[in-house]
Design an enzyme around this catalytic site. Structure first.
Site, PDB file in Angstrom:
ATOM      1  N   SER A 101      18.755  -6.104-137.839  1.00  0.00           N
ATOM      2  CA  SER A 101      18.116  -6.458-136.579  1.00  0.00           C
ATOM      3  C   SER A 101      17.148  -5.374-136.115  1.00  0.00           C
ATOM      4  O   SER A 101      17.293  -4.205-136.446  1.00  0.00           O
ATOM      5  CB  SER A 101      19.187  -6.688-135.517  1.00  0.00           C
ATOM      6  OG  SER A 101      18.626  -6.724-134.225  1.00  0.00           O
ATOM      7  N   THR A 102      16.175  -5.784-135.312  1.00  0.00           N
ATOM      8  CA  THR A 102      15.231  -4.826-134.728  1.00  0.00           C
ATOM      9  C   THR A 102      15.931  -3.821-133.816  1.00  0.00           C
ATOM     10  O   THR A 102      15.368  -2.773-133.513  1.00  0.00           O
ATOM     11  CB  THR A 102      14.155  -5.565-133.920  1.00  0.00           C
ATOM     12  OG1 THR A 102      14.793  -6.434-132.971  1.00  0.00           O
ATOM     13  CG2 THR A 102      13.267  -6.391-134.832  1.00  0.00           C
TER      14      THR A 102
END
Length: 256
Positions: free
Chosen positions: A57-58
């Protein structure tokens, strides 16, 4: 030894390598409270963190930033190929980062100096040596040699004929000298292949240069004692144990 790569996040750092041969997600793989890898229970703080590429995930970018703010981050990151999440985390955290590096040449525990601004990595106490690996082509076969137990790269395995490169000697001269020292037969022609490969063994990185020698007739004798050799046909199945990287080079010559 010096390696060159691409700057992702500028800066300089040095320290001991903590290496992983798998991808890393900073969201999940790293405990944000302790700076430890969850699975391995090892601390990334103040290490040169080496791994192929990132994933996840970012939020991972902000995990890196949080680790930096709380003094738990690695001092530098080295990747085979950077991806956006880790690259962004390194940039916003001012962590030096380099990619496009052959991470196979870096070992866990190496002491490394990273100059990300110049795209340069220095591995201390490791030296690079040139090595000639000659493909002996006879008709549709390639001659492979059984290596002794003490061989640096392929102990007890089957490999191409290798010869060293002496000081102030050109690669071409070293290749020709090696053939003349070992074989009674003369080569009809030869050429240097454009690509080389680097192989790390202990504190030495071997820069292996490939030549191909076309022999006029089948090998009748080899100078030296107790040398085992046999032909290897590219167009037939073989149970010969040969290194995958060398086999790849040989198969690229399938037009022999």
């Amino acid at each position: 030894m010096i390696l060159k790569g691409r700057m992702i996040s500028k800066g300089c750092a040095e320290g001991n390598v903590l290496k992983f041969n798998r991808s890393i997600s900073f969201l999940g793989d790293v405990n944000i409270s302790t700076g430890k890898m969850e699975a391995e229970k090892v601390d990334i703080q103040d290490k040169i963190l080496v791994f192929p590429y990132g994933r996840g995930s970012t939020v991972g970018s902000f995990v890196i930033y949080n680790l930096k703010v709380h003094g738990r981050a690695p001092v530098a990151i080295i990747n085979s190929l950077a991806e956006t999440i880790v690259a962004t985390g390194a940039v916003i955290s001012s962590i030096p980062m380099i990619d496009l590096v052959n991470t196979d040449l870096i070992m866990n525990g190496d002491y490394v100096i990273v100059n990300a601004s110049e795209g340069v990595i220095e591995i201390k106490n490791v030296e690079m040596k040139d090595l000639i690996s000659s493909i002996i082509a006879v008709d549709k076969s390639i001659i492979l040699f059984k290596q002794p137990e003490w061989h640096d790269l392929y102990p007890k395995g089957w490999a191409l004929y290798t010869s060293d490169v002496k000081k102030n000697e050109t690669l071409e001269h070293a290749a020709i000298r090696g053939i003349k020292e070992k074989f009674e037969e003369n080569a009809q022609s030869f050429k240097k292949l454009p690509d080389s490969i680097m192989i790390r063994k202990g504190q030495t990185v071997w820069n292996v240069h490939f030549f191909i020698f076309y022999m006029e007739r089948p090998i009748s004798s080899i100078k030296g004692k107790n040398i085992e050799y046999k032909p290897f046909r590219l167009d037939k199945t073989s149970n010969i144990d040969i290194d995958d990287k060398v086999l790849k080079v040989i198969r690229e010559l399938s037009n022999l």
